[in-house]
Design an enzyme around this catalytic site. Structure first.
Site, PDB file in Angstrom:
ATOM      1  N   ILE A   5      66.921  33.418  71.339  1.00  0.00           N
ATOM      2  CA  ILE A   5      65.561  32.882  71.253  1.00  0.00           C
ATOM      3  C   ILE A   5      64.584  33.599  72.174  1.00  0.00           C
ATOM      4  O   ILE A   5      63.388  33.355  72.112  1.00  0.00           O
ATOM      5  CB  ILE A   5      65.517  31.355  71.525  1.00  0.00           C
ATOM      6  CG1 ILE A   5      66.251  31.005  72.822  1.00  0.00           C
ATOM      7  CG2 ILE A   5      66.087  30.590  70.342  1.00  0.00           C
ATOM      8  CD1 ILE A   5      66.136  29.545  73.222  1.00  0.00           C
ATOM      9  N   GLY A   6      65.107  34.430  73.019  1.00  0.00           N
ATOM     10  CA  GLY A   6      64.195  35.150  73.909  1.00  0.00           C
ATOM     11  C   GLY A   6      64.857  36.402  74.430  1.00  0.00           C
ATOM     12  O   GLY A   6      66.058  36.417  74.679  1.00  0.00           O
ATOM     13  N   GLU A   7      64.080  37.441  74.530  1.00  0.00           N
ATOM     14  CA  GLU A   7      64.635  38.676  75.058  1.00  0.00           C
ATOM     15  C   GLU A   7      63.578  39.331  75.917  1.00  0.00           C
ATOM     16  O   GLU A   7      62.501  39.694  75.454  1.00  0.00           O
ATOM     17  CB  GLU A   7      65.043  39.596  73.902  1.00  0.00           C
ATOM     18  CG  GLU A   7      65.259  41.045  74.303  1.00  0.00           C
ATOM     19  CD  GLU A   7      66.681  41.518  74.084  1.00  0.00           C
ATOM     20  OE1 GLU A   7      67.104  41.517  72.930  1.00  0.00           O
ATOM     21  OE2 GLU A   7      67.341  41.868  75.075  1.00  0.00           O
ATOM     22  N   THR A  29      62.859  41.785  79.759  1.00  0.00           N
ATOM     23  CA  THR A  29      63.394  42.919  80.514  1.00  0.00           C
ATOM     24  C   THR A  29      64.546  42.480  81.403  1.00  0.00           C
ATOM     25  O   THR A  29      65.449  43.249  81.693  1.00  0.00           O
ATOM     26  CB  THR A  29      62.285  43.505  81.418  1.00  0.00           C
ATOM     27  OG1 THR A  29      61.043  43.402  80.729  1.00  0.00           O
ATOM     28  CG2 THR A  29      62.575  44.938  81.764  1.00  0.00           C
ATOM     29  N   PHE A  30      64.495  41.222  81.825  1.00  0.00           N
ATOM     30  CA  PHE A  30      65.444  40.786  82.833  1.00  0.00           C
ATOM     31  C   PHE A  30      66.444  39.749  82.351  1.00  0.00           C
ATOM     32  O   PHE A  30      67.321  39.338  83.101  1.00  0.00           O
ATOM     33  CB  PHE A  30      64.678  40.240  84.053  1.00  0.00           C
ATOM     34  CG  PHE A  30      63.692  41.229  84.588  1.00  0.00           C
ATOM     35  CD1 PHE A  30      64.125  42.391  85.211  1.00  0.00           C
ATOM     36  CD2 PHE A  30      62.328  41.029  84.446  1.00  0.00           C
ATOM     37  CE1 PHE A  30      63.221  43.326  85.700  1.00  0.00           C
ATOM     38  CE2 PHE A  30      61.413  41.960  84.926  1.00  0.00           C
ATOM     39  CZ  PHE A  30      61.857  43.107  85.552  1.00  0.00           C
ATOM     40  N   VAL A  89      67.784  35.030  76.265  1.00  0.00           N
ATOM     41  CA  VAL A  89      67.978  33.580  76.194  1.00  0.00           C
ATOM     42  C   VAL A  89      68.512  33.214  74.812  1.00  0.00           C
ATOM     43  O   VAL A  89      68.020  33.721  73.798  1.00  0.00           O
ATOM     44  CB  VAL A  89      66.665  32.814  76.512  1.00  0.00           C
ATOM     45  CG1 VAL A  89      66.886  31.307  76.442  1.00  0.00           C
ATOM     46  CG2 VAL A  89      66.133  33.203  77.881  1.00  0.00           C
ATOM     47  N   LYS A 143      70.548  31.199  79.495  1.00  0.00           N
ATOM     48  CA  LYS A 143      69.816  32.378  79.966  1.00  0.00           C
ATOM     49  C   LYS A 143      70.785  33.350  80.627  1.00  0.00           C
ATOM     50  O   LYS A 143      71.354  33.045  81.680  1.00  0.00           O
ATOM     51  CB  LYS A 143      68.697  31.957  80.935  1.00  0.00           C
ATOM     52  CG  LYS A 143      67.852  33.122  81.425  1.00  0.00           C
ATOM     53  CD  LYS A 143      66.601  32.658  82.165  1.00  0.00           C
ATOM     54  CE  LYS A 143      65.799  33.850  82.690  1.00  0.00           C
ATOM     55  NZ  LYS A 143      64.516  33.462  83.272  1.00  0.00           N
ATOM     56  N   ASP A 197      54.474  33.906  87.644  1.00  0.00           N
ATOM     57  CA  ASP A 197      54.388  34.416  86.275  1.00  0.00           C
ATOM     58  C   ASP A 197      53.993  33.298  85.309  1.00  0.00           C
ATOM     59  O   ASP A 197      54.603  33.129  84.250  1.00  0.00           O
ATOM     60  CB  ASP A 197      55.725  35.068  85.890  1.00  0.00           C
ATOM     61  CG  ASP A 197      55.596  36.027  84.708  1.00  0.00           C
ATOM     62  OD1 ASP A 197      54.458  36.407  84.355  1.00  0.00           O
ATOM     63  OD2 ASP A 197      56.636  36.395  84.131  1.00  0.00           O
TER      64      ASP A 197
HETATM   65  P1  ADP Z   1      62.392  35.917  80.846  1.00  0.00           P
HETATM   66  O1  ADP Z   1      62.563  36.110  82.311  1.00  0.00           O
HETATM   67  O2  ADP Z   1      63.200  36.891  80.054  1.00  0.00           O
HETATM   68  O3  ADP Z   1      60.949  35.843  80.428  1.00  0.00           O
HETATM   69  P2  ADP Z   1      62.451  33.052  80.338  1.00  0.00           P
HETATM   70  O4  ADP Z   1      63.131  32.104  81.239  1.00  0.00           O
HETATM   71  O5  ADP Z   1      60.969  33.063  80.357  1.00  0.00           O
HETATM   72  O6  ADP Z   1      63.057  34.510  80.555  1.00  0.00           O
HETATM   73  O7  ADP Z   1      62.911  32.761  78.844  1.00  0.00           O
HETATM   74  C1  ADP Z   1      62.492  33.586  77.771  1.00  0.00           C
HETATM   75  C2  ADP Z   1      62.143  32.730  76.566  1.00  0.00           C
HETATM   76  O8  ADP Z   1      63.271  31.965  76.169  1.00  0.00           O
HETATM   77  C3  ADP Z   1      61.037  31.708  76.823  1.00  0.00           C
HETATM   78  O9  ADP Z   1      59.758  32.256  76.658  1.00  0.00           O
HETATM   79  C4  ADP Z   1      61.356  30.647  75.793  1.00  0.00           C
HETATM   80  O10 ADP Z   1      60.859  31.024  74.536  1.00  0.00           O
HETATM   81  C5  ADP Z   1      62.870  30.679  75.735  1.00  0.00           C
HETATM   82  N1  ADP Z   1      63.429  29.647  76.633  1.00  0.00           N
HETATM   83  C6  ADP Z   1      63.721  29.765  77.938  1.00  0.00           C
HETATM   84  N2  ADP Z   1      64.218  28.632  78.441  1.00  0.00           N
HETATM   85  C7  ADP Z   1      64.244  27.744  77.413  1.00  0.00           C
HETATM   86  C8  ADP Z   1      64.637  26.367  77.278  1.00  0.00           C
HETATM   87  N3  ADP Z   1      65.134  25.694  78.310  1.00  0.00           N
HETATM   88  N4  ADP Z   1      64.506  25.781  76.074  1.00  0.00           N
HETATM   89  C9  ADP Z   1      64.027  26.473  75.028  1.00  0.00           C
HETATM   90  N5  ADP Z   1      63.646  27.750  75.084  1.00  0.00           N
HETATM   91  C10 ADP Z   1      63.740  28.392  76.256  1.00  0.00           C
HETATM   92 MG    MG Z   2      59.467  34.432  80.701  1.00  0.00          MG
END
Ligand code: ADP
Ligand code: MG
Ligand code: ZN
Length: 516
Positions: free
Chosen positions: A78-80, A82-83, A86, A104, A191
């Site tokens: 659901i998320g990708e 640089t670091f 997810v 994550k 951020d």
């Molecule tokens: P990054 O450091 O890669 O930005 P994030 O913690 O912001 O990591 O997570 C990236 C993305 O994953 C978020 O923008 C969101 O869309 C999704 N995400 C992160 N945590 C959750 C969560 N607890 N529930 C649902 N989606 C999540």
């Molecule tokens: Mg983020």
């Protein structure tokens, strides 16, 4: 702290959630799953929606952190970033209930202290007031997976132009609740932006996530964050760090130097000229050239630089060889350029929780104007120039002086009226209102707004049903009270010392009688 010791610190943090997991979830010891790996492959193949790349990533994650196999079914990515990556996963609870979770997976090169700091934010501040909590954490070697409750959320861009004004009010209120919570613990998120503030429109649920860049500001409360901060600083000054670090990015456009004052031990920093004359601006297609001269000692900067700080490129648009050879000023500057506060953009070494309030102001600006991203800049000086086009160049220069930075700008750009700007961008300007039968002939001039808006607010607060009905066509956007722009103005205060805090924002008249 050496990496080994740091890992031990991290493990001491990981232990507790791990045991919670063993009792709450079906433990691998309860039942034997000899065919688990095969089942996993089969279930992954079944989910044909997944791209080959994602399937491979999920398999790799199971391999890297095998503890996950027995507990989670990873459904999709659901998320990708640089670091981290997810994933959405489900966990089989002992009650038989399946719970959705977000996994994550941090990049293996993350510094253990950085990871520990992220976890500490989630455990200390998370779990209430719209701050995401942590359920479990797993580590194998350099792979760390943080398990959080899953919150389904909207894409900010998708919903931006369909949100009602009331929804925006609630959104901002809930964001400030989260920020008040973390700031109370001395945590600076660093951020704050829509993708890190999850919003479930239907459930009216909100969650601040991503403490990957967070820092502590209080000595007593979050020790690890402080340590992580200073470790990053050390690393950065010694070598170019590839790890996720609050100093990880370098701005090659800013040349700065560090002097050791001969009369005192105080460090005086000066950064040199930057030419941004070729950079385009967002709101006005005007070209300005910005030069930044920073000086660590504010008083000295205000009363004119001491002679020994000046070289022959001072106040010109060149960088001389002397200045090129100077060491860069080290200041935290991680985050996303369009959301960075002026003190971050100018590398002010002392940054507070006020930087998150600026970012919240940028989100609010997007919500009020219907434009996202509002500022788009690939570097700090372009970002600063863009801020100037909204808040004024003189005002920016004056504010920068208060935190010890002197900014030189070759062109004067005036400050803009926030209401006029937002209404123009959203397309709900005064001419539009007039056509809705608002009566009085108002000039396009911004000074004509307040009286009419007061009337709207009064009606709005009294909950006049006829007016509310009419407002649904425009979703309340024809009735934006002055309080909204007053709050926006206080969030986008160029001076961090006077910028509104999260606690104060929640008490702002804009949120009077909020229906939650
Ligand atoms: P990054 O450091 O890669 O930005 P994030 O913690 O912001 O990591 O997570 C990236 C993305 O994953 C978020 O923008 C969101 O869309 C999704 N995400 C992160 N945590 C959750 C969560 N607890 N529930 C649902 N989606 C999540
Ligand atoms: Mg983020
Ligand atoms: Zn020079």
């Amino acid at each position: 702290m050496c990496p080994e010791v740091a890992l031990e610190v991290l493990d001491s943090l990981l232990l507790e959630p791990f045991f919670v997991m063993e009792t709450a979830l079906k433990s691998p010891c309860d039942e034997q799953h000899p065919q688990q790996a095969e089942d996993l492959h089969r279930s992954l193949e079944q989910s044909s929606k997944l791209s080959a790349g994602v399937k491979k990533d999920i398999e790799k994650l199971y391999e890297a952190v095998p503890q996950l196999v027995n507990v989670f079914k990873i459904k999709e990515k659901i998320g990708e970033g640089t670091f981290s990556s997810v994933y959405l996963a489900t966990a089989q609870l002992q009650t038989g209930y399946e719970e959705k979770m977000a996994l994550k997976h941090l990049i293996p090169t993350s510094h253990p202290l950085r990871i520990a700091a992220e976890l500490q934010c989630l455990t200390v501040a998370g779990g209430q007031d719209n701050v995401m909590g942590v359920k479990y954490c797993f580590r194998k070697n350099d792979h760390v997976v943080i398990v959080m409750p899953y919150l389904e959320h909207e894409s900010f861009l998708d919903i931006l132009n369909s949100l009602s004004f009331e929804e925006v009010r609630e959104y901002m209120f809930n964001l400030f609740k989260a920020l008040r919570r973390i700031h109370h613990f001395g945590i600076v998120h660093r951020d704050v932006k829509p993708s890190n503030f999850l919003y479930n429109r239907q459930l009216k649920k909100y969650a601040l996530v991503d403490f990957g860049l967070a820092q502590g500001t209080l000595d007593t409360k979050i020790e690890l964050l402080k340590t992580a901060h200073s470790e990053d600083q050390q690393e950065d000054s010694v070598h170019h760090s590839v790890q996720r670090s609050v100093f990880g990015e370098r701005n090659f456009n800013v040349y700065s130097s560090t002097y050791q004052d001969s009369t005192s031990t105080k460090l005086i920093k000066q950064s040199k000229m930057i030419d941004v004359s070729s950079r385009k601006l967002v709101t006005k297609k005007k070209i300005i050239s910005t030069k930044t001269v920073s000086n660590g000692a504010a008083r000295k900067a205000a009363s004119g630089c001491p002679l020994n700080l000046l070289c022959d490129c001072y106040a010109t648009d060149r960088v001389c060889s002397v200045c090129l050879s100077r060491r860069q000023q080290v200041a935290p500057r991680a985050g996303t350029p369009g959301f960075r506060a002026p003190e971050v953009l100018t590398k002010c070494p002392t940054q507070t929780t006020a930087i998150d309030m600026w970012s919240a102001g940028i989100i609010f600006l997007s919500l009020l104007s219907g434009r996202y991203p509002f500022f788009k800049a690939s570097d700090d000086l372009t970002a600063l120039a863009q801020i100037m086009t909204v808040r004024g160049s003189r005002e920016t220069i004056q504010a920068a002086r208060t935190f010890g930075k002197s900014v030189v700008c070759t062109q004067v750009v005036p400050t803009q009226n926030l209401r006029t700007l937002c209404e123009k961008l959203r397309g709900t300007n005064s001419s539009c209102k007039r056509s809705q039968g608002e009566g009085t002939s108002r000039s396009e001039n911004s000074t004509a707004f307040p009286a009419a808006a007061d009337k709207h607010l009064q009606n709005f607060q009294e909950g006049d049903s006829a007016l509310e009905m009419k407002a649904t066509d425009m979703k309340g956007w024809d009735l934006v009270p002055d309080e909204a722009y007053d709050l926006l103005d206080k969030l986008l205060d160029l001076n961090p010392a006077t910028r509104i805090t999260a606690k104060e924002a929640l008490l702002h008249p804009f949120f009077k009688d909020i229906r939650l």
